[in-house]
Design an enzyme around this catalytic site. Structure first.
Site, short mmCIF file in Angstrom:
data_model
loop_
_atom_site.label_atom_id
_atom_site.label_comp_id
_atom_site.label_asym_id
_atom_site.label_seq_id
_atom_site.Cartn_x
_atom_site.Cartn_y
_atom_site.Cartn_z
N ASP A 315 0.83 -1.21 0.00
CA ASP A 315 0.00 0.00 0.00
C ASP A 315 0.86 1.27 0.00
O ASP A 315 1.99 1.27 0.47
CB ASP A 315 -0.96 0.01 1.21
CG ASP A 315 -0.23 -0.09 2.54
OD1 ASP A 315 0.77 -0.84 2.60
OD2 ASP A 315 -0.63 0.57 3.50
N GLU A 316 0.27 2.30 -0.53
CA GLU A 316 0.76 3.68 -0.37
C GLU A 316 2.23 3.87 -0.69
O GLU A 316 2.97 4.41 0.12
CB GLU A 316 0.47 4.15 1.06
CG GLU A 316 -1.02 4.16 1.37
CD GLU A 316 -1.33 4.55 2.81
OE1 GLU A 316 -2.24 5.36 2.99
OE2 GLU A 316 -0.68 4.05 3.74
#
Ligand code: TNX
Length: 494
Positions: A315-316
């Site tokens: 993620d991210e």
């Protein structure tokens, strides 16, 4: 109908309601959460006190233990000579599936399922029908429950990385999950602010990363022995622990422990206790350093956790080599005989279609991934991010994903059916702002009960008013489980 009208609780508008509706309103509420597939109420009650006879196959040790604990807690002895018999039975009935069960209360109590896990679920339903505390005498309505889950993945993710949760809390948490037939405990074991899993080849990960936490949060880590114990504890309760090592971003705790994992131009290699996300990344330009590290870590993870699915994060992070990293990490997991889970961003990677994607951002632009057949774990943050408030503006909660918070009724209202490849639902408790067991309880409960029903019960059978009615009568059970839940006004607890 007139009689039903007369005996119905005061305040129901009998004269205006059609007879069928009146009869329904007067029918007893069978307080089982999550709502079973079918409940057939028969007339009369089964009464017992003191002792019951017990019959259980050796092939169902988990269900048997759960039943013995239930009876002991209610002061009921097991006595073959007792008039009322509780019978656990493994049956060959494909319609029940791997987790379904039948529960019949007649002249005795009969629980049947194809598996130990199915019987364990049956025992939980029985437990909810019985009082939470010992009584001089017990009365159960005669009924037939036939039940099976809509989704196989009914989970909760705990972020133990930003702020540590001790083993004894996780055990209590598992006890509570079982009660609502939740079956996946995802542990977010690593992040910028902390590294919580002992890796023997890289001892500094916990020496340095384990001693770090988000500001105000708890430091600490789990030894491999503790994690194996927890895995067995969960397994005996029908729960799979799914480990996550979040990569290639969210890794400041690893970079601070082993500086060579960072690129040479990264100047801040100390531990981090702030609230930012998306600033750290493994140096993907040093594949000879990074990939052996990833492989060695995953090998130890796989040796601890028998889970068929292993979460590798993803993620991210914005990086030119991101998609390549995700594909390689997922392939490693597959070589180890498991299946990878990645956060939804990982859908850009070229992975096998059995890799699971965990949806979180309410950004449903994943049609291509669904067309490829990727199974989805649904965690949209506007419904299932429980670090968000039980109500708008609850102190100590985030609201970046939804300003109005994530109230119980909203959680309950989620419809998963639009997602054709969904395997289930998972709520997430991030811990930037959750630093104690009591706060964790407040954010998780009672909303996790709604999560359980969303994942177990088909959407067309669910209704919030019925859920509220069943839940409000389960409060003594939540108290007996020691849960420090949010005093939810909708349930009459506020
Ligand atoms: C987003 S959701 C994150 C977490 C944060 C959370 C806070 C996701 C995969 N990443 O790193 O803790 O928001 O609500």
């Amino acid at each position: 109908a007139l009689l039903a009208c007369l005996i119905a609780a005061a305040g129901i508008g009998c004269s205006h309601a059609p007879p069928a509706a009146v009869a329904e309103a007067a029918a007893p509420v069978v307080r089982i959460v999550p709502l079973p597939r079918s409940v057939e109420a028969h007339s009369g009650e089964l009464q017992f006190s003191g002792a019951v006879a017990l019959e259980a196959p050796v092939a169902a040790p988990n269900a048997r233990r759960a039943l013995e604990e239930l009876l002991a807690g209610l002061g009921l002895a097991a006595d073959d000579a007792a008039a009322v018999r509780i019978r656990l039975q493994l049956v060959d009935d494909a319609a029940l599936g791997p987790e379904g069960y039948r529960l019949v209360v007649g002249d005795g109590i009969a629980l049947s399922a194809q598996t130990d896990t199915g019987l364990l679920h049956a025992v939980q339903s029985l437990r909810q029908l019985l009082p939470a505390q010992a009584q001089p005498e017990y009365r159960l309505p005669r009924l037939v429950v036939a039940d099976a889950p809509a989704y196989r993945w009914r989970g909760v993710s705990l972020d133990v990385a930003r702020s540590f949760l001790p083993v004894d809390y996780l055990e209590r948490h598992i006890d509570r999950m079982v009660f609502f037939k939740l079956n996946r405990l995802h542990l977010h074991l690593t992040d910028d602010q902390g590294w919580r899993i002992e890796i023997k080849r890289y001892p500094k990960l916990v020496e340095i990363g384990g001693a770090s936490a988000v500001k105000g949060g708890r430091t600490g880590y789990y030894t491999q022995e503790e994690l194996k114990h927890l895995v067995a504890y969960a397994q005996a309760r029908g729960i799979t622990i799914v480990p996550e090592i979040d990569m290639p971003g969210h890794v400041q705790s690893a970079l601070a422990s082993y500086n060579e994992l960072a690129c040479d131009d990264v100047d801040n290699l100390s531990t981090y206790s702030g609230l930012e996300v998306g600033f750290s990344v493994l140096c993907l330009y040093k594949p000879d350093v990074v990939y052996p590290f990833v492989r060695n870590v995953l090998e130890e993870v796989v040796a601890i956790f028998p889970s068929p699915e292993i979460h590798v994060g993803g993620d991210e992070v914005k990086h030119p080599l991101y998609a390549d990293f995700v594909a390689r990490a997922a392939a490693m997991v597959e070589e180890m005989g498991r299946t990878a889970i990645v956060w939804e961003e990982g859908s850009v990677a070229d992975t096998r279609p059995d890799v699971l994607l965990q949806l979180w951002n309410d950004n449903y632009a994943i049609d291509a991934a669904v067309a490829k057949g990727h199974p989805l774990i649904l965690s949209p943050c506007t419904y299932f991010y429980l670090d968000h408030g039980n109500y708008a503006g609850q102190p100590g909660t985030y609201d970046w994903c939804r300003k109005e918070g994530v109230p119980l009724e909203r959680v309950y209202g989620f419809d998963p059916t639009a997602f054709k490849t969904a395997v289930g639902i998972e709520a997430a408790l991030w811990s930037e702002l959750v630093h104690s067991d009591a706060t964790a309880d407040n954010r998780l409960w009672p909303r996790l009960a709604a999560v359980a029903e969303v994942a177990w019960s088909p959407v067309e059978q669910r209704d919030y008013a019925g859920f509220v009615q069943r839940m409000s009568t389960l409060r003594p059970h939540l108290d007996a489980l020691g849960i420090r839940y949010h005093a939810e006004p909708d349930l009459g607890w506020g």
